[in-house]
Design a protein around this motif. Structure first.
Motif, mmCIF file in Angstrom:
data_model
loop_
_atom_site.group_PDB
_atom_site.id
_atom_site.type_symbol
_atom_site.label_atom_id
_atom_site.label_comp_id
_atom_site.label_asym_id
_atom_site.label_seq_id
_atom_site.Cartn_x
_atom_site.Cartn_y
_atom_site.Cartn_z
ATOM 1 N N ARG A 73 0.835 -1.214 -0.039
ATOM 2 C CA ARG A 73 -0.111 0.154 -0.095
ATOM 3 C C ARG A 73 0.989 1.287 0.126
ATOM 4 O O ARG A 73 0.682 2.248 -0.692
ATOM 5 C CB ARG A 73 -1.069 -0.016 1.198
ATOM 6 C CG ARG A 73 -2.235 -0.819 1.041
ATOM 7 C CD ARG A 73 -3.027 -0.804 2.126
ATOM 8 N NE ARG A 73 -2.605 -0.758 3.502
ATOM 9 C CZ ARG A 73 -2.490 -1.948 4.378
ATOM 10 N NH1 ARG A 73 -3.170 -2.945 3.644
ATOM 11 N NH2 ARG A 73 -2.004 -1.842 5.375
ATOM 12 N N ALA A 77 1.217 4.209 -2.628
ATOM 13 C CA ALA A 77 0.925 5.790 -2.418
ATOM 14 C C ALA A 77 2.058 6.678 -3.010
ATOM 15 O O ALA A 77 2.013 7.610 -3.426
ATOM 16 C CB ALA A 77 0.697 6.038 -0.741
ATOM 17 N N LYS A 80 2.235 7.161 -6.572
ATOM 18 C CA LYS A 80 1.148 8.333 -7.168
ATOM 19 C C LYS A 80 1.807 9.723 -6.710
ATOM 20 O O LYS A 80 1.767 10.716 -7.288
ATOM 21 C CB LYS A 80 -0.054 8.490 -6.384
ATOM 22 C CG LYS A 80 -0.941 7.317 -6.637
ATOM 23 C CD LYS A 80 -2.261 7.223 -5.942
ATOM 24 C CE LYS A 80 -3.092 5.847 -6.686
ATOM 25 N NZ LYS A 80 -4.342 5.696 -5.883
ATOM 26 N N GLU A 81 2.617 9.760 -5.352
ATOM 27 C CA GLU A 81 3.355 10.895 -5.097
ATOM 28 C C GLU A 81 4.454 11.476 -5.991
ATOM 29 O O GLU A 81 4.591 12.565 -6.209
ATOM 30 C CB GLU A 81 3.631 10.877 -3.733
ATOM 31 C CG GLU A 81 2.770 10.681 -2.520
ATOM 32 C CD GLU A 81 3.180 10.523 -1.070
ATOM 33 O OE1 GLU A 81 4.401 10.630 -1.092
ATOM 34 O OE2 GLU A 81 2.292 9.881 -0.258
#
Length: 143
Positions: A73, A77, A80-81
């Motif tokens: 997970r 994240a 995406k960042e």
């Protein structure tokens, strides 16, 4: 020190029911029990160990040493960042897989160990920090 609670009859029944559903024979079950808990026999399992075996049989656990769900997970994240996303905005897992293959010689994300996942996380965090630093330098330090 108190003795751990023994496996319940319901847990034993659940283990055998799942094995029947998945066509797992007795030898394979005992190998899995030993690999998961270190116990040589089902009758030696504690209630907690039985739950661990049930979770493993039902696919709800991560094999020892492999990347955890939390690490996966976090990787998603970070993707995406740092902008590694598909046109719809979802994380670009294929790009991460190519990165992991190149940097860590792991053929697929499903073979990612916990240690290698940690290294990949740190590498992506470094990429994110460098990108943030570059964007601040490009704006004269004003955000």
């Amino acid at each position: 020190m108190a003795k751990a609670k023994a496996m319940t009859k319901a847990q034993r029944a659940k283990i055998y029911a799942v094995c029947r559903e998945q066509a797992i024979d007795n030898d394979l079950l005992h190998e899995l029990v030993y690999a998961e808990t270190g116990c040589g026999s089902l009758k030696d399992l504690t209630s907690g160990q039985a739950l661990q075996v049930i979770d493993r049989l039902e696919g709800r656990s991560t094999p020892k040493g492999m990347a955890t769900a939390k690490q996966k997970r976090f990787l998603g994240a970070l993707l995406k960042e740092i902008g590694w996303v598909l046109p719809g905005g979802d994380a670009d897992w294929a790009r991460l897989e190519a990165f992991v293959q190149n940097q860590y010689k792991v053929d697929s994300l499903k073979w990612l160990t916990s240690r290698t996942a940690g290294q990949a996380i740190e590498a992506l965090k470094d990429m994110k920090a460098r990108a943030e630093k570059a964007s601040l330098q490009g704006t004269g330090g004003v955000t």
